[in-house]
Design a protein around this motif. Sequence first.
Motif, PDB file in Angstrom:
ATOM      1  N   ILE A 150     -48.356  34.751 -21.060  1.00  0.00           N
ATOM      2  CA  ILE A 150     -47.509  35.177 -22.168  1.00  0.00           C
ATOM      3  C   ILE A 150     -46.355  34.202 -22.313  1.00  0.00           C
ATOM      4  O   ILE A 150     -45.633  33.950 -21.353  1.00  0.00           O
ATOM      5  CB  ILE A 150     -47.011  36.628 -21.958  1.00  0.00           C
ATOM      6  N   THR A 157     -47.514  32.603 -16.605  1.00  0.00           N
ATOM      7  CA  THR A 157     -48.436  33.573 -16.010  1.00  0.00           C
ATOM      8  C   THR A 157     -47.629  34.685 -15.358  1.00  0.00           C
ATOM      9  O   THR A 157     -46.756  34.421 -14.528  1.00  0.00           O
ATOM     10  CB  THR A 157     -49.331  32.911 -14.959  1.00  0.00           C
ATOM     11  N   VAL A 158     -47.899  35.923 -15.754  1.00  0.00           N
ATOM     12  CA  VAL A 158     -47.205  37.092 -15.207  1.00  0.00           C
ATOM     13  C   VAL A 158     -48.227  37.992 -14.527  1.00  0.00           C
ATOM     14  O   VAL A 158     -49.266  38.320 -15.104  1.00  0.00           O
ATOM     15  CB  VAL A 158     -46.467  37.880 -16.304  1.00  0.00           C
ATOM     16  N   HIS A 159     -47.928  38.374 -13.283  1.00  0.00           N
ATOM     17  CA  HIS A 159     -48.774  39.297 -12.541  1.00  0.00           C
ATOM     18  C   HIS A 159     -48.153  40.698 -12.574  1.00  0.00           C
ATOM     19  O   HIS A 159     -46.917  40.844 -12.629  1.00  0.00           O
ATOM     20  CB  HIS A 159     -48.920  38.849 -11.087  1.00  0.00           C
ATOM     21  N   ALA A 160     -48.974  41.707 -12.527  1.00  0.00           N
ATOM     22  CA  ALA A 160     -48.478  43.074 -12.434  1.00  0.00           C
ATOM     23  C   ALA A 160     -47.581  43.197 -11.206  1.00  0.00           C
ATOM     24  O   ALA A 160     -47.937  42.739 -10.117  1.00  0.00           O
ATOM     25  CB  ALA A 160     -49.637  44.055 -12.334  1.00  0.00           C
ATOM     26  N   ASP A 173     -49.862  40.763 -23.593  1.00  0.00           N
ATOM     27  CA  ASP A 173     -50.436  39.537 -24.147  1.00  0.00           C
ATOM     28  C   ASP A 173     -51.175  39.899 -25.426  1.00  0.00           C
ATOM     29  O   ASP A 173     -52.331  40.310 -25.397  1.00  0.00           O
ATOM     30  CB  ASP A 173     -51.387  38.896 -23.133  1.00  0.00           C
ATOM     31  N   VAL A 222     -45.624  44.305 -20.365  1.00  0.00           N
ATOM     32  CA  VAL A 222     -45.722  42.881 -20.685  1.00  0.00           C
ATOM     33  C   VAL A 222     -47.085  42.678 -21.337  1.00  0.00           C
ATOM     34  O   VAL A 222     -48.118  42.718 -20.665  1.00  0.00           O
ATOM     35  CB  VAL A 222     -45.569  42.012 -19.423  1.00  0.00           C
ATOM     36  N   ALA A 232     -43.230  44.313 -14.027  1.00  0.00           N
ATOM     37  CA  ALA A 232     -44.229  44.110 -15.067  1.00  0.00           C
ATOM     38  C   ALA A 232     -45.436  45.029 -14.909  1.00  0.00           C
ATOM     39  O   ALA A 232     -46.034  45.104 -13.833  1.00  0.00           O
ATOM     40  CB  ALA A 232     -44.699  42.659 -15.058  1.00  0.00           C
ATOM     41  N   THR A 258     -48.727  44.752 -16.778  1.00  0.00           N
ATOM     42  CA  THR A 258     -49.344  43.789 -17.676  1.00  0.00           C
ATOM     43  C   THR A 258     -50.475  44.415 -18.495  1.00  0.00           C
ATOM     44  O   THR A 258     -51.241  45.235 -18.002  1.00  0.00           O
ATOM     45  CB  THR A 258     -49.893  42.589 -16.891  1.00  0.00           C
ATOM     46  N   GLU A 262     -53.432  43.265 -21.561  1.00  0.00           N
ATOM     47  CA  GLU A 262     -54.081  42.264 -22.415  1.00  0.00           C
ATOM     48  C   GLU A 262     -54.864  42.978 -23.502  1.00  0.00           C
ATOM     49  O   GLU A 262     -55.670  43.881 -23.214  1.00  0.00           O
ATOM     50  CB  GLU A 262     -55.021  41.379 -21.600  1.00  0.00           C
ATOM     51  N   PRO A 281     -53.467  39.595 -14.276  1.00  0.00           N
ATOM     52  CA  PRO A 281     -52.547  38.541 -14.699  1.00  0.00           C
ATOM     53  C   PRO A 281     -52.718  38.240 -16.187  1.00  0.00           C
ATOM     54  O   PRO A 281     -53.841  38.252 -16.708  1.00  0.00           O
ATOM     55  CB  PRO A 281     -52.966  37.331 -13.848  1.00  0.00           C
ATOM     56  N   VAL A 282     -51.601  37.996 -16.862  1.00  0.00           N
ATOM     57  CA  VAL A 282     -51.641  37.622 -18.273  1.00  0.00           C
ATOM     58  C   VAL A 282     -50.866  36.329 -18.464  1.00  0.00           C
ATOM     59  O   VAL A 282     -49.972  35.999 -17.683  1.00  0.00           O
ATOM     60  CB  VAL A 282     -51.047  38.716 -19.195  1.00  0.00           C
TER      61      VAL A 282
END
Length: 229
Positions: free
Chosen positions: A156, A160-163, A87, A85, A58, A60, A62, A153-154
């Motif tokens: 989506i 929660t997805v972290h880079a 958001d 990824v 990912a 990420t 935003e 972190p986003v």
Amino acid sequence: MSSPLPDVIRDFERVPAHIVAQAAEFQPAILADVAGRRGALDGRIKALRPRMKLAGTALTVEVRPGDNLMIHAAIAMAKPGDVLVIDGKGDQTSALMGTIMMTACKKVGIAGVVIDGACRDSLEIDEMDFPVFCVGTNPNGPTKNIGGRIGHPVSIGGVTVHAGDFIVGDADGVVAVERDKIESLLPHAAKKVKDEAARIAAIKEGNTAAKWLDSALRAAGVLKEGETL
């Protein structure tokens, strides 16, 4: 006092390429199951075409709804094998990406795009066979005026997805697995594939009864002790 993180985090640890390749052999459903039946993004985020699949790490992003400035920045700094990824706040009033940006993604080696938002030029993206997962499509174009964040972190699709996390998607949807967890799940995923194949083979031979069903029904109060279906 520590200084605040910059809006753009350029360096973060990614899942090693050989682990990505191994994990990509498994369906998102298998990985979600062995990860505790969690990590799947909301089903509204789905493949632009059912045949599309992706797997990678990912990157990420935003953004503010309807503005894709930071997506352009992410493409410029992405590494081969990254999955964008994004958001996009679930906004469907305008597309965040189309053919031009997807062509750039493919050229720089991005493995696919996951957008909590809309895209456009879906027929051309289909012809490109570039994997895109999104909420829907809209012909309206985006603006390019508003700052956002990359590498943070986003949230989506309720996850929660972290880079650097592992991302995998197919016709069922998208699953995110924590970067430091994915390698340890691979043996469990392999065992689950083997066990499921054996169960399907048994069903085809006529053994359709689920051995756990009666006890589960008793635990749920549907059957009395000693009672069977």
